[in-house]
Design a protein around this motif. Structure first.
Motif, PDB file in Angstrom:
ATOM      1  N   GLU A 383       0.950  -1.119   0.069  1.00 58.12           N
ATOM      2  CA  GLU A 383       0.015   0.068   0.156  1.00 58.12           C
ATOM      3  C   GLU A 383       0.794   1.258   0.066  1.00 58.12           C
ATOM      4  N   GLN A 384       1.896   1.164   0.644  1.00 56.97           N
ATOM      5  CA  GLN A 384       2.697   2.363   1.050  1.00 56.97           C
ATOM      6  C   GLN A 384       3.689   2.215  -0.232  1.00 56.97           C
ATOM      7  N   LEU A 385       4.028   1.327  -0.956  1.00 57.75           N
ATOM      8  CA  LEU A 385       4.845   1.322  -2.350  1.00 57.75           C
ATOM      9  C   LEU A 385       3.817   2.210  -3.191  1.00 57.75           C
ATOM     10  N   ALA A 386       2.618   1.546  -3.366  1.00 60.44           N
ATOM     11  CA  ALA A 386       1.652   1.979  -4.372  1.00 60.44           C
ATOM     12  C   ALA A 386       1.281   3.437  -4.295  1.00 60.44           C
ATOM     13  N   LYS A 387       1.270   4.041  -3.130  1.00 59.69           N
ATOM     14  CA  LYS A 387       0.856   5.375  -2.942  1.00 59.69           C
ATOM     15  C   LYS A 387       2.023   6.308  -3.106  1.00 59.69           C
ATOM     16  N   GLN A 388       3.495   5.964  -2.730  1.00 62.03           N
ATOM     17  CA  GLN A 388       4.577   6.593  -2.977  1.00 62.03           C
ATOM     18  C   GLN A 388       4.887   6.908  -4.417  1.00 62.03           C
ATOM     19  N   PHE A 389       4.714   5.915  -5.150  1.00 64.46           N
ATOM     20  CA  PHE A 389       5.003   6.080  -6.698  1.00 64.46           C
ATOM     21  C   PHE A 389       3.800   6.119  -7.743  1.00 64.46           C
ATOM     22  N   ASN A 390       2.784   6.267  -7.002  1.00 60.99           N
ATOM     23  CA  ASN A 390       1.309   6.238  -7.789  1.00 60.99           C
ATOM     24  C   ASN A 390       1.253   5.149  -8.770  1.00 60.99           C
ATOM     25  N   ILE A 391       1.191   3.887  -8.125  1.00 63.62           N
ATOM     26  CA  ILE A 391       0.962   2.689  -8.905  1.00 63.62           C
ATOM     27  C   ILE A 391      -0.283   2.038  -8.463  1.00 63.62           C
ATOM     28  N   PRO A 392      -1.335   1.676  -9.486  1.00 61.52           N
ATOM     29  CA  PRO A 392      -2.474   1.151  -9.113  1.00 61.52           C
ATOM     30  C   PRO A 392      -2.363  -0.056  -8.060  1.00 61.52           C
ATOM     31  N   LEU A 393      -2.840   0.017  -6.938  1.00 62.04           N
ATOM     32  CA  LEU A 393      -2.784  -0.933  -5.948  1.00 62.04           C
ATOM     33  C   LEU A 393      -3.150  -2.267  -6.281  1.00 62.04           C
ATOM     34  N   ALA A 394      -4.465  -2.421  -6.880  1.00 62.63           N
ATOM     35  CA  ALA A 394      -4.999  -3.717  -7.024  1.00 62.63           C
ATOM     36  C   ALA A 394      -4.276  -4.514  -8.031  1.00 62.63           C
ATOM     37  N   GLN A 395      -3.632  -3.924  -8.899  1.00 64.10           N
ATOM     38  CA  GLN A 395      -2.850  -4.533  -9.958  1.00 64.10           C
ATOM     39  C   GLN A 395      -1.535  -5.033  -9.411  1.00 64.10           C
ATOM     40  N   LEU A 396      -0.998  -4.102  -8.510  1.00 65.28           N
ATOM     41  CA  LEU A 396       0.343  -4.252  -7.986  1.00 65.28           C
ATOM     42  C   LEU A 396       0.377  -5.473  -7.228  1.00 65.28           C
ATOM     43  N   LYS A 397      -0.704  -5.623  -6.333  1.00 59.86           N
ATOM     44  CA  LYS A 397      -0.904  -6.618  -5.230  1.00 59.86           C
ATOM     45  C   LYS A 397      -1.001  -8.046  -6.308  1.00 59.86           C
ATOM     46  N   GLN A 398      -2.155  -8.059  -7.328  1.00 63.48           N
ATOM     47  CA  GLN A 398      -2.103  -9.180  -8.106  1.00 63.48           C
ATOM     48  C   GLN A 398      -0.893  -9.425  -8.838  1.00 63.48           C
ATOM     49  N   THR A 399       0.143  -8.567  -9.269  1.00 63.74           N
ATOM     50  CA  THR A 399       1.283  -8.902  -9.928  1.00 63.74           C
ATOM     51  C   THR A 399       2.488  -9.591  -8.949  1.00 63.74           C
ATOM     52  N   VAL A 400       2.325  -9.204  -7.412  1.00 60.49           N
ATOM     53  CA  VAL A 400       3.090  -9.740  -6.536  1.00 60.49           C
ATOM     54  C   VAL A 400       2.744 -11.189  -6.321  1.00 60.49           C
ATOM     55  N   ALA A 401       1.466 -11.470  -6.174  1.00 59.78           N
ATOM     56  CA  ALA A 401       0.876 -12.590  -5.825  1.00 59.78           C
ATOM     57  C   ALA A 401       1.124 -13.859  -7.035  1.00 59.78           C
ATOM     58  N   GLU A 402       1.096 -13.416  -8.181  1.00 56.45           N
ATOM     59  CA  GLU A 402       1.235 -14.192  -9.286  1.00 56.45           C
ATOM     60  C   GLU A 402       2.731 -14.599  -9.285  1.00 56.45           C
ATOM     61  N   TYR A 403       3.644 -13.588  -9.170  1.00 53.54           N
ATOM     62  CA  TYR A 403       4.994 -13.831  -8.921  1.00 53.54           C
ATOM     63  C   TYR A 403       5.185 -14.790  -8.057  1.00 53.54           C
ATOM     64  N   ASN A 404       4.734 -14.573  -6.712  1.00 54.03           N
ATOM     65  CA  ASN A 404       4.967 -15.338  -5.523  1.00 54.03           C
ATOM     66  C   ASN A 404       4.782 -16.874  -5.743  1.00 54.03           C
ATOM     67  N   LYS A 405       3.749 -17.109  -6.748  1.00 60.11           N
ATOM     68  CA  LYS A 405       3.235 -18.399  -6.956  1.00 60.11           C
ATOM     69  C   LYS A 405       4.167 -19.242  -7.949  1.00 60.11           C
ATOM     70  N   GLN A 406       5.125 -18.360  -8.469  1.00 61.41           N
ATOM     71  CA  GLN A 406       5.786 -18.849  -9.381  1.00 61.41           C
ATOM     72  C   GLN A 406       7.282 -19.092  -9.073  1.00 61.41           C
ATOM     73  N   VAL A 407       7.490 -18.602  -7.761  1.00 58.66           N
ATOM     74  CA  VAL A 407       8.767 -18.638  -7.304  1.00 58.66           C
ATOM     75  C   VAL A 407       9.024 -20.215  -6.666  1.00 58.66           C
ATOM     76  N   PRO A 408       8.136 -20.973  -6.049  1.00 58.05           N
ATOM     77  CA  PRO A 408       8.707 -22.234  -5.843  1.00 58.05           C
ATOM     78  C   PRO A 408       8.585 -23.162  -7.093  1.00 58.05           C
ATOM     79  N   GLN A 409       7.896 -22.883  -7.968  1.00 56.83           N
ATOM     80  CA  GLN A 409       8.053 -23.553  -9.341  1.00 56.83           C
ATOM     81  C   GLN A 409       9.386 -23.360 -10.172  1.00 56.83           C
TER      82      GLN A 409
END
Length: 506
Positions: A383-409
Protein backbone atom coordinates in the motif's frame (compact mmCIF):
# COMPACT_ATOMS: atom_id res chain seq x y z
CA UNK A 1 53.41 15.22 -43.95
CA UNK A 2 50.46 15.27 -41.59
CA UNK A 3 48.29 13.43 -44.09
CA UNK A 4 44.89 14.65 -42.88
CA UNK A 5 42.47 16.37 -45.19
CA UNK A 6 41.44 19.76 -43.86
CA UNK A 7 37.74 18.96 -43.78
CA UNK A 8 38.41 15.88 -41.68
CA UNK A 9 40.52 17.96 -39.33
CA UNK A 10 37.77 20.48 -38.86
CA UNK A 11 35.19 17.73 -38.45
CA UNK A 12 37.29 16.06 -35.78
CA UNK A 13 37.67 19.30 -33.90
CA UNK A 14 34.04 20.34 -34.17
CA UNK A 15 32.70 16.97 -33.03
CA UNK A 16 34.34 17.11 -29.64
CA UNK A 17 31.04 18.43 -28.34
CA UNK A 18 31.00 20.78 -25.38
CA UNK A 19 34.79 20.92 -25.17
CA UNK A 20 35.90 23.15 -28.02
CA UNK A 21 34.96 24.22 -31.51
CA UNK A 22 38.31 23.12 -32.92
CA UNK A 23 41.55 21.57 -31.85
CA UNK A 24 44.37 24.10 -31.47
CA UNK A 25 47.43 23.73 -33.66
CA UNK A 26 46.33 20.36 -35.01
CA UNK A 27 44.57 21.91 -37.99
CA UNK A 28 47.69 23.41 -39.52
CA UNK A 29 48.86 20.21 -41.23
CA UNK A 30 52.10 21.87 -42.32
CA UNK A 31 54.61 19.94 -40.26
CA UNK A 32 56.61 17.07 -41.73
CA UNK A 33 57.81 14.22 -39.55
CA UNK A 34 61.34 14.75 -40.85
CA UNK A 35 61.24 18.40 -39.72
CA UNK A 36 59.88 17.80 -36.21
CA UNK A 37 62.11 18.78 -33.35
CA UNK A 38 61.34 16.06 -30.86
CA UNK A 39 61.20 17.14 -27.23
CA UNK A 40 61.32 13.58 -25.92
CA UNK A 41 61.63 10.00 -27.12
CA UNK A 42 60.17 6.78 -25.70
CA UNK A 43 59.94 3.27 -27.07
CA UNK A 44 56.22 2.77 -26.37
CA UNK A 45 53.60 5.47 -25.76
CA UNK A 46 50.26 4.38 -24.29
CA UNK A 47 47.34 6.81 -24.59
CA UNK A 48 44.92 6.36 -21.68
CA UNK A 49 45.25 5.01 -18.15
CA UNK A 50 42.21 2.77 -17.66
CA UNK A 51 42.25 -1.02 -17.49
CA UNK A 52 43.46 -1.31 -21.10
CA UNK A 53 46.19 1.31 -20.84
CA UNK A 54 47.51 0.11 -17.50
CA UNK A 55 47.55 -3.53 -18.59
CA UNK A 56 49.21 -2.64 -21.91
CA UNK A 57 51.91 -0.58 -20.23
CA UNK A 58 52.73 -3.10 -17.54
CA UNK A 59 52.80 -6.02 -19.95
CA UNK A 60 54.88 -4.08 -22.49
CA UNK A 61 57.41 -3.42 -19.73
CA UNK A 62 57.44 -7.09 -18.79
CA UNK A 63 57.98 -8.05 -22.42
CA UNK A 64 61.19 -6.03 -22.38
CA UNK A 65 60.01 -3.46 -24.91
CA UNK A 66 62.01 -0.62 -23.41
CA UNK A 67 60.81 2.71 -22.06
CA UNK A 68 57.04 2.91 -21.55
CA UNK A 69 55.17 6.21 -21.21
CA UNK A 70 51.47 6.43 -20.33
CA UNK A 71 49.67 9.68 -21.20
CA UNK A 72 46.45 10.59 -19.39
CA UNK A 73 44.62 13.78 -20.32
CA UNK A 74 42.71 14.06 -17.04
CA UNK A 75 44.04 14.92 -13.59
CA UNK A 76 43.78 11.40 -12.18
CA UNK A 77 44.78 7.90 -13.24
CA UNK A 78 42.09 5.39 -14.17
CA UNK A 79 39.58 6.97 -16.53
CA UNK A 80 36.22 5.22 -16.74
CA UNK A 81 37.75 2.05 -15.38
CA UNK A 82 38.32 3.57 -11.95
CA UNK A 83 34.61 4.29 -11.50
CA UNK A 84 33.13 1.14 -13.01
CA UNK A 85 31.50 -1.59 -10.93
CA UNK A 86 34.54 -3.84 -10.57
CA UNK A 87 32.96 -6.88 -12.26
CA UNK A 88 35.13 -9.40 -14.10
CA UNK A 89 33.86 -12.47 -16.00
CA UNK A 90 36.35 -15.33 -15.52
CA UNK A 91 35.39 -18.88 -16.53
CA UNK A 92 37.03 -21.47 -14.23
CA UNK A 93 37.90 -18.85 -11.62
CA UNK A 94 38.80 -20.31 -8.19
CA UNK A 95 35.65 -19.03 -6.48
CA UNK A 96 33.48 -20.56 -9.18
CA UNK A 97 35.23 -23.91 -8.82
CA UNK A 98 34.89 -23.77 -5.03
CA UNK A 99 31.14 -23.28 -5.53
CA UNK A 100 31.07 -26.59 -7.38
CA UNK A 101 30.50 -25.10 -10.84
CA UNK A 102 32.62 -27.42 -12.94
CA UNK A 103 30.93 -27.19 -16.35
CA UNK A 104 31.98 -23.67 -17.34
CA UNK A 105 34.65 -22.90 -19.92
CA UNK A 106 35.93 -20.06 -22.14
CA UNK A 107 33.79 -21.45 -24.94
CA UNK A 108 30.67 -21.24 -22.77
CA UNK A 109 31.37 -17.54 -22.22
CA UNK A 110 31.81 -17.04 -25.97
CA UNK A 111 28.47 -18.74 -26.61
CA UNK A 112 26.78 -16.19 -24.37
CA UNK A 113 28.61 -13.33 -26.08
CA UNK A 114 27.53 -14.57 -29.50
CA UNK A 115 23.91 -14.36 -28.36
CA UNK A 116 24.34 -10.84 -26.99
CA UNK A 117 26.31 -9.82 -30.10
CA UNK A 118 23.30 -10.63 -32.26
CA UNK A 119 25.42 -11.98 -35.11
CA UNK A 120 27.66 -8.92 -35.44
CA UNK A 121 30.39 -9.87 -32.99
CA UNK A 122 33.98 -10.88 -33.80
CA UNK A 123 33.88 -14.43 -32.48
CA UNK A 124 37.60 -15.06 -32.94
CA UNK A 125 38.42 -11.95 -30.92
CA UNK A 126 35.98 -12.95 -28.18
CA UNK A 127 37.44 -16.45 -28.09
CA UNK A 128 41.02 -15.31 -27.68
CA UNK A 129 40.00 -13.01 -24.83
CA UNK A 130 38.04 -15.77 -23.09
CA UNK A 131 41.00 -18.10 -23.46
CA UNK A 132 43.21 -15.54 -21.69
CA UNK A 133 40.70 -14.81 -18.91
CA UNK A 134 42.67 -16.66 -16.24
CA UNK A 135 45.78 -14.74 -17.30
CA UNK A 136 43.89 -11.50 -16.65
CA UNK A 137 42.75 -12.81 -13.27
CA UNK A 138 46.30 -13.77 -12.36
CA UNK A 139 47.56 -10.35 -13.47
CA UNK A 140 45.18 -8.81 -10.93
CA UNK A 141 46.04 -11.26 -8.15
CA UNK A 142 49.77 -10.77 -8.65
CA UNK A 143 49.25 -7.00 -8.45
CA UNK A 144 47.51 -7.36 -5.10
CA UNK A 145 43.90 -6.87 -6.22
CA UNK A 146 41.40 -8.24 -3.70
CA UNK A 147 38.14 -9.82 -4.82
CA UNK A 148 35.12 -10.39 -2.59
CA UNK A 149 35.54 -13.63 -0.71
CA UNK A 150 33.18 -16.34 -1.94
CA UNK A 151 31.48 -13.97 -4.39
CA UNK A 152 30.83 -15.36 -7.87
CA UNK A 153 27.54 -14.42 -9.48
CA UNK A 154 25.52 -15.11 -12.60
CA UNK A 155 24.87 -11.72 -14.17
CA UNK A 156 22.61 -10.68 -17.02
CA UNK A 157 23.01 -12.62 -20.25
CA UNK A 158 25.37 -15.27 -18.82
CA UNK A 159 24.36 -18.92 -18.59
CA UNK A 160 26.74 -19.60 -15.70
CA UNK A 161 27.80 -17.84 -12.50
CA UNK A 162 31.27 -16.59 -13.50
CA UNK A 163 31.36 -12.90 -12.52
CA UNK A 164 33.62 -12.02 -9.60
CA UNK A 165 33.79 -8.55 -8.10
CA UNK A 166 36.46 -6.40 -6.50
CA UNK A 167 36.51 -5.97 -2.75
CA UNK A 168 35.01 -2.47 -2.78
CA UNK A 169 32.82 -2.91 -5.85
CA UNK A 170 34.75 -0.41 -7.97
CA UNK A 171 37.26 -0.71 -10.79
CA UNK A 172 39.59 1.54 -8.83
CA UNK A 173 40.57 -1.55 -6.83
CA UNK A 174 42.22 -2.77 -10.04
CA UNK A 175 43.50 0.48 -11.59
CA UNK A 176 45.22 1.53 -8.36
CA UNK A 177 47.11 -1.75 -8.02
CA UNK A 178 48.14 -1.96 -11.69
CA UNK A 179 49.39 1.63 -11.51
CA UNK A 180 51.40 0.95 -8.35
CA UNK A 181 53.00 -2.18 -9.79
CA UNK A 182 53.72 -0.46 -13.10
CA UNK A 183 55.41 2.41 -11.32
CA UNK A 184 57.59 0.00 -9.34
CA UNK A 185 58.58 -1.80 -12.53
CA UNK A 186 59.56 1.37 -14.37
CA UNK A 187 56.48 2.49 -16.28
CA UNK A 188 56.26 6.28 -16.51
CA UNK A 189 52.88 8.00 -16.11
CA UNK A 190 51.98 11.57 -17.07
CA UNK A 191 48.73 13.31 -16.12
CA UNK A 192 47.17 16.26 -17.99
CA UNK A 193 48.74 15.34 -21.33
CA UNK A 194 46.25 15.76 -24.16
CA UNK A 195 46.99 14.22 -27.58
CA UNK A 196 46.55 16.95 -30.18
CA UNK A 197 47.65 15.02 -33.23
CA UNK A 198 49.56 12.06 -34.62
CA UNK A 199 52.85 12.55 -36.41
CA UNK A 200 52.80 10.21 -39.38
CA UNK A 201 55.22 8.99 -42.02
CA UNK A 202 52.77 7.67 -44.59
CA UNK A 203 50.79 4.97 -42.80
CA UNK A 204 53.33 4.65 -40.01
CA UNK A 205 52.94 6.55 -36.75
CA UNK A 206 56.22 7.96 -35.49
CA UNK A 207 55.10 10.10 -32.57
CA UNK A 208 52.54 12.36 -30.98
CA UNK A 209 51.87 16.06 -30.73
CA UNK A 210 50.84 16.55 -27.11
CA UNK A 211 49.49 19.43 -25.05
CA UNK A 212 51.40 19.25 -21.78
CA UNK A 213 49.85 20.55 -18.52
CA UNK A 214 46.42 20.57 -20.13
CA UNK A 215 43.50 21.33 -17.81
CA UNK A 216 40.29 19.70 -18.95
CA UNK A 217 38.31 21.00 -20.76
CA UNK A 218 40.28 24.13 -21.73
CA UNK A 219 42.32 23.43 -24.88
CA UNK A 220 44.14 26.75 -24.51
CA UNK A 221 45.92 25.57 -21.38
CA UNK A 222 49.41 24.09 -21.33
CA UNK A 223 51.96 23.98 -24.13
CA UNK A 224 52.66 21.78 -27.13
CA UNK A 225 55.46 19.23 -27.09
CA UNK A 226 56.43 16.44 -29.48
CA UNK A 227 57.13 12.92 -28.22
CA UNK A 228 58.71 10.37 -30.55
CA UNK A 229 57.67 6.72 -30.33
CA UNK A 230 60.46 4.40 -31.42
CA UNK A 231 58.44 1.20 -31.45
CA UNK A 232 54.71 1.74 -31.01
CA UNK A 233 51.78 3.88 -29.95
CA UNK A 234 48.98 2.02 -28.15
CA UNK A 235 45.59 3.73 -28.14
CA UNK A 236 43.72 2.85 -24.95
CA UNK A 237 41.72 6.05 -24.55
CA UNK A 238 38.28 4.49 -24.18
CA UNK A 239 34.97 5.43 -25.77
CA UNK A 240 33.12 8.62 -26.67
CA UNK A 241 29.83 8.44 -24.80
CA UNK A 242 30.36 11.90 -23.23
CA UNK A 243 30.79 13.47 -26.66
CA UNK A 244 27.16 14.46 -27.18
CA UNK A 245 27.68 15.81 -30.70
CA UNK A 246 29.41 12.67 -31.95
CA UNK A 247 26.97 10.46 -30.09
CA UNK A 248 23.99 12.11 -31.78
CA UNK A 249 25.68 12.01 -35.19
CA UNK A 250 26.15 8.25 -35.09
CA UNK A 251 22.91 7.40 -33.26
CA UNK A 252 20.20 10.09 -33.48
CA UNK A 253 17.79 7.69 -31.76
CA UNK A 254 19.54 7.95 -28.39
CA UNK A 255 16.95 9.44 -26.08
CA UNK A 256 17.91 12.79 -24.58
CA UNK A 257 16.41 11.64 -21.29
CA UNK A 258 19.41 9.33 -20.90
CA UNK A 259 22.18 10.29 -18.52
CA UNK A 260 25.70 8.86 -18.96
CA UNK A 261 27.68 6.65 -16.59
CA UNK A 262 31.07 7.62 -17.96
CA UNK A 263 33.76 9.95 -16.67
CA UNK A 264 33.70 13.45 -18.17
CA UNK A 265 36.83 12.75 -20.22
CA UNK A 266 35.16 10.03 -22.34
CA UNK A 267 34.94 12.28 -25.40
CA UNK A 268 36.75 10.30 -28.11
CA UNK A 269 39.04 12.96 -29.61
CA UNK A 270 41.80 10.41 -30.20
CA UNK A 271 39.40 8.16 -32.09
CA UNK A 272 38.57 11.07 -34.39
CA UNK A 273 42.26 11.88 -34.85
CA UNK A 274 43.02 8.26 -35.75
CA UNK A 275 40.14 8.25 -38.23
CA UNK A 276 41.41 11.44 -39.82
CA UNK A 277 44.74 9.69 -40.39
CA UNK A 278 43.02 6.78 -42.12
CA UNK A 279 42.22 4.39 -39.27
CA UNK A 280 39.14 2.32 -40.10
CA UNK A 281 36.15 2.77 -37.74
CA UNK A 282 33.47 0.12 -37.26
CA UNK A 283 30.10 -0.08 -35.46
CA UNK A 284 30.24 3.54 -34.34
CA UNK A 285 26.45 3.65 -33.93
CA UNK A 286 26.45 0.69 -31.52
CA UNK A 287 26.22 2.44 -28.17
CA UNK A 288 25.11 0.47 -25.15
CA UNK A 289 22.96 1.66 -22.28
CA UNK A 290 23.13 0.29 -18.74
CA UNK A 291 19.65 -0.77 -17.69
CA UNK A 292 20.57 -0.49 -14.01
CA UNK A 293 20.73 3.30 -14.02
CA UNK A 294 18.79 5.43 -11.56
CA UNK A 295 17.22 8.79 -12.49
CA UNK A 296 17.77 9.82 -8.87
CA UNK A 297 21.58 10.04 -9.10
CA UNK A 298 24.00 11.38 -11.68
CA UNK A 299 26.76 9.54 -13.50
CA UNK A 300 27.67 5.94 -12.80
CA UNK A 301 26.58 6.08 -9.17
CA UNK A 302 25.70 3.15 -6.93
CA UNK A 303 22.48 1.94 -8.55
CA UNK A 304 24.44 -0.79 -10.33
CA UNK A 305 25.33 -2.35 -6.98
CA UNK A 306 21.82 -2.00 -5.61
CA UNK A 307 20.15 -3.46 -8.67
CA UNK A 308 22.49 -6.42 -8.79
CA UNK A 309 20.32 -7.44 -5.83
CA UNK A 310 17.06 -6.10 -7.21
CA UNK A 311 17.17 -7.90 -10.54
CA UNK A 312 18.02 -11.21 -8.88
CA UNK A 313 15.85 -11.04 -5.76
CA UNK A 314 13.03 -8.73 -6.78
CA UNK A 315 10.90 -7.62 -9.70
CA UNK A 316 10.48 -4.57 -11.94
CA UNK A 317 7.05 -2.99 -12.34
CA UNK A 318 5.51 -0.43 -14.70
CA UNK A 319 4.15 2.36 -12.49
CA UNK A 320 1.31 3.11 -14.91
CA UNK A 321 -0.30 -0.32 -14.74
CA UNK A 322 1.42 -2.15 -11.85
CA UNK A 323 2.58 -5.03 -14.05
CA UNK A 324 5.95 -6.65 -14.72
CA UNK A 325 7.26 -5.83 -18.17
CA UNK A 326 10.59 -7.61 -18.68
CA UNK A 327 12.95 -10.45 -17.87
CA UNK A 328 14.99 -8.74 -15.16
CA UNK A 329 17.99 -10.99 -15.85
CA UNK A 330 18.24 -10.53 -19.60
CA UNK A 331 21.17 -8.73 -21.24
CA UNK A 332 21.56 -4.96 -21.14
CA UNK A 333 20.05 -4.14 -24.49
CA UNK A 334 16.99 -6.32 -23.94
CA UNK A 335 16.34 -4.75 -20.55
CA UNK A 336 17.11 -1.19 -21.62
CA UNK A 337 14.78 -1.43 -24.61
CA UNK A 338 12.01 -2.75 -22.38
CA UNK A 339 12.51 -0.07 -19.72
CA UNK A 340 12.46 2.80 -22.21
CA UNK A 341 9.03 1.77 -23.45
CA UNK A 342 7.63 2.93 -20.09
CA UNK A 343 6.31 6.36 -21.10
CA UNK A 344 3.68 8.81 -20.00
CA UNK A 345 1.12 9.93 -22.62
CA UNK A 346 3.26 12.99 -23.39
CA UNK A 347 6.30 10.78 -24.09
CA UNK A 348 8.17 11.63 -20.90
CA UNK A 349 9.70 8.78 -18.87
CA UNK A 350 7.35 6.91 -16.55
CA UNK A 351 10.20 5.62 -14.40
CA UNK A 352 9.59 1.95 -13.51
CA UNK A 353 10.41 0.66 -10.04
CA UNK A 354 12.37 -2.35 -8.83
CA UNK A 355 11.72 -3.69 -5.36
CA UNK A 356 12.93 -6.57 -3.20
CA UNK A 357 12.71 -7.76 0.42
CA UNK A 358 14.31 -5.44 2.95
CA UNK A 359 14.71 -8.05 5.70
CA UNK A 360 16.80 -10.34 3.50
CA UNK A 361 19.47 -7.65 3.13
CA UNK A 362 19.68 -5.88 6.49
CA UNK A 363 23.05 -4.19 6.82
CA UNK A 364 24.02 -4.75 3.18
CA UNK A 365 26.28 -1.89 2.09
CA UNK A 366 24.51 -1.50 -1.24
CA UNK A 367 21.14 -1.06 0.48
CA UNK A 368 22.34 1.15 3.34
CA UNK A 369 24.14 3.50 1.00
CA UNK A 370 21.27 3.70 -1.50
CA UNK A 371 18.71 4.55 1.19
CA UNK A 372 21.07 7.10 2.73
CA UNK A 373 21.57 8.82 -0.63
CA UNK A 374 17.86 8.63 -1.50
CA UNK A 375 18.21 6.56 -4.63
CA UNK A 376 16.17 3.89 -2.85
CA UNK A 377 13.51 3.90 -0.15
CA UNK A 378 12.24 1.49 2.46
CA UNK A 379 8.47 0.97 2.33
CA UNK A 380 6.54 -1.09 4.86
CA UNK A 381 3.78 -2.42 2.62
CA UNK A 382 2.52 -2.70 -0.93
CA UNK A 383 0.00 0.00 0.00
CA UNK A 384 2.81 2.41 0.87
CA UNK A 385 4.74 1.45 -2.27
CA UNK A 386 1.70 2.08 -4.48
CA UNK A 387 0.92 5.42 -2.84
CA UNK A 388 4.51 6.72 -2.93
CA UNK A 389 5.03 5.88 -6.61
CA UNK A 390 1.45 6.31 -7.82
CA UNK A 391 0.99 2.68 -8.88
CA UNK A 392 -2.48 1.05 -9.20
CA UNK A 393 -2.68 -0.89 -5.94
CA UNK A 394 -5.00 -3.69 -7.02
CA UNK A 395 -2.88 -4.62 -10.01
CA UNK A 396 0.33 -4.32 -7.98
CA UNK A 397 -1.02 -6.80 -5.43
CA UNK A 398 -2.06 -9.17 -8.20
CA UNK A 399 1.39 -8.92 -9.84
CA UNK A 400 3.16 -9.81 -6.58
CA UNK A 401 0.75 -12.64 -5.81
CA UNK A 402 1.24 -14.19 -9.26
CA UNK A 403 5.00 -13.83 -9.00
CA UNK A 404 5.11 -15.42 -5.56
CA UNK A 405 3.24 -18.45 -6.93
CA UNK A 406 5.91 -18.83 -9.61
CA UNK A 407 8.86 -18.72 -7.19
CA UNK A 408 8.58 -22.29 -5.82
CA UNK A 409 7.85 -23.59 -9.32
CA UNK A 410 11.03 -21.88 -10.61
CA UNK A 411 9.22 -20.90 -13.81
CA UNK A 412 8.48 -17.44 -15.22
CA UNK A 413 5.74 -17.98 -17.83
CA UNK A 414 5.62 -14.28 -18.74
CA UNK A 415 9.22 -13.51 -19.67
CA UNK A 416 11.26 -16.70 -19.27
CA UNK A 417 13.43 -15.29 -16.50
CA UNK A 418 15.81 -17.66 -14.73
CA UNK A 419 14.30 -18.15 -11.28
CA UNK A 420 17.13 -19.90 -9.44
CA UNK A 421 17.75 -16.83 -7.22
CA UNK A 422 14.11 -15.72 -6.90
CA UNK A 423 12.52 -15.47 -3.46
CA UNK A 424 8.96 -14.85 -2.33
CA UNK A 425 8.32 -11.13 -1.97
CA UNK A 426 7.36 -10.04 1.56
CA UNK A 427 7.12 -6.53 3.02
CA UNK A 428 8.94 -4.42 4.02
CA UNK A 429 10.59 -3.66 0.69
CA UNK A 430 13.51 -1.70 -0.70
CA UNK A 431 12.34 0.13 -3.83
CA UNK A 432 14.17 2.23 -6.40
CA UNK A 433 13.35 3.88 -9.71
CA UNK A 434 15.24 2.86 -12.85
CA UNK A 435 16.07 4.41 -16.21
CA UNK A 436 18.92 3.42 -18.53
CA UNK A 437 22.10 5.45 -18.92
CA UNK A 438 24.47 5.62 -21.88
CA UNK A 439 27.28 3.32 -20.79
CA UNK A 440 29.57 1.79 -23.43
CA UNK A 441 30.59 2.28 -27.06
CA UNK A 442 30.82 -1.00 -28.94
CA UNK A 443 32.16 0.96 -31.91
CA UNK A 444 35.64 2.33 -32.46
CA UNK A 445 38.81 1.56 -34.37
CA UNK A 446 39.00 -1.73 -36.23
CA UNK A 447 41.97 -3.93 -35.35
CA UNK A 448 43.19 -7.38 -36.21
CA UNK A 449 43.43 -10.08 -33.54
CA UNK A 450 46.81 -8.74 -32.48
CA UNK A 451 45.40 -5.23 -31.80
CA UNK A 452 46.99 -3.67 -34.91
CA UNK A 453 44.87 -0.76 -36.20
CA UNK A 454 43.67 -1.25 -39.79
CA UNK A 455 43.84 1.48 -42.44
CA UNK A 456 40.62 2.41 -44.22
CA UNK A 457 42.15 2.34 -47.71
CA UNK A 458 44.41 -0.70 -47.58
CA UNK A 459 42.55 -2.63 -44.84
CA UNK A 460 46.03 -3.61 -43.68
CA UNK A 461 47.65 -2.74 -40.35
CA UNK A 462 49.03 0.75 -39.91
CA UNK A 463 52.64 0.35 -38.88
CA UNK A 464 53.35 0.78 -35.15
CA UNK A 465 49.76 1.80 -34.31
CA UNK A 466 47.77 -0.42 -31.96
CA UNK A 467 44.46 -0.07 -30.10
CA UNK A 468 42.84 -1.93 -27.21
CA UNK A 469 39.73 -1.78 -25.05
CA UNK A 470 36.77 0.51 -25.67
CA UNK A 471 38.81 2.52 -28.19
CA UNK A 472 38.26 -0.39 -30.58
CA UNK A 473 35.13 -1.55 -32.38
CA UNK A 474 33.59 -4.65 -33.89
CA UNK A 475 34.41 -7.02 -31.05
CA UNK A 476 31.13 -7.30 -29.15
CA UNK A 477 28.64 -6.73 -31.94
CA UNK A 478 25.12 -5.59 -31.09
CA UNK A 479 25.72 -5.31 -27.37
CA UNK A 480 28.44 -6.06 -24.86
CA UNK A 481 27.73 -8.70 -22.25
CA UNK A 482 27.97 -7.45 -18.68
CA UNK A 483 31.25 -8.00 -16.76
CA UNK A 484 33.29 -8.44 -19.97
CA UNK A 485 34.73 -4.93 -20.44
CA UNK A 486 37.36 -5.40 -17.76
CA UNK A 487 38.12 -8.83 -19.22
CA UNK A 488 38.63 -7.35 -22.68
CA UNK A 489 40.86 -4.53 -21.50
CA UNK A 490 43.10 -6.66 -19.31
CA UNK A 491 43.51 -9.51 -21.78
CA UNK A 492 44.11 -7.25 -24.78
CA UNK A 493 46.75 -5.42 -22.74
CA UNK A 494 48.52 -8.76 -22.46
CA UNK A 495 48.01 -9.61 -26.12
CA UNK A 496 49.09 -6.23 -27.55
CA UNK A 497 52.40 -6.43 -25.69
CA UNK A 498 53.00 -9.87 -27.16
CA UNK A 499 52.08 -8.58 -30.62
CA UNK A 500 54.49 -5.64 -30.46
CA UNK A 501 57.30 -7.90 -29.34
CA UNK A 502 56.58 -10.23 -32.23
CA UNK A 503 56.41 -7.33 -34.70
CA UNK A 504 59.76 -6.03 -33.48
CA UNK A 505 61.32 -9.43 -34.13
CA UNK A 506 59.79 -9.85 -37.60
Amino acid sequence: MHDRRSFLKLGAGAAVGGIAAALPSAASATECASNIKWDETRDIIVVGSGFAGLSSALNAKRQGLGSILVLEKMQVIGGNSAINGGWLAIPKNPIQLAQGIQDDSPEELVKDQIISGRGMQNTDMLRQMANRALDAYQLCIDAGVKFREGFNQQVGGHNKARAIRTQHGVGGDITTKLYEVGKKEGVEYRLQHYVEDFIMDGQQIVGLKVRQNYRFPDLKTGKTIYIKANKAVILAHGGFSRNLVLRELVDPALDKTLDCTNALGATGEVTLTAMAHGAFPVHMSFIQTGHWGSPDEGGFGWSNALLSIGFHKGISVNVLDGKRFMNERADRKTCSDAIMKNRNPDGSPAYPVVFFNHDDHVGAEEVTRAVRDQIAWKVDSLEQLAKQFNIPLAQLKQTVAEYNKQVPQRIDPLFGRMMDTAVELKAPFIVSRIWPKVHYCMGGLKTDLGARVLHSQTLAPMKNLYAVGEATGGTHGGTRLSSTACLECLTMGIIVAETIKSDMQA
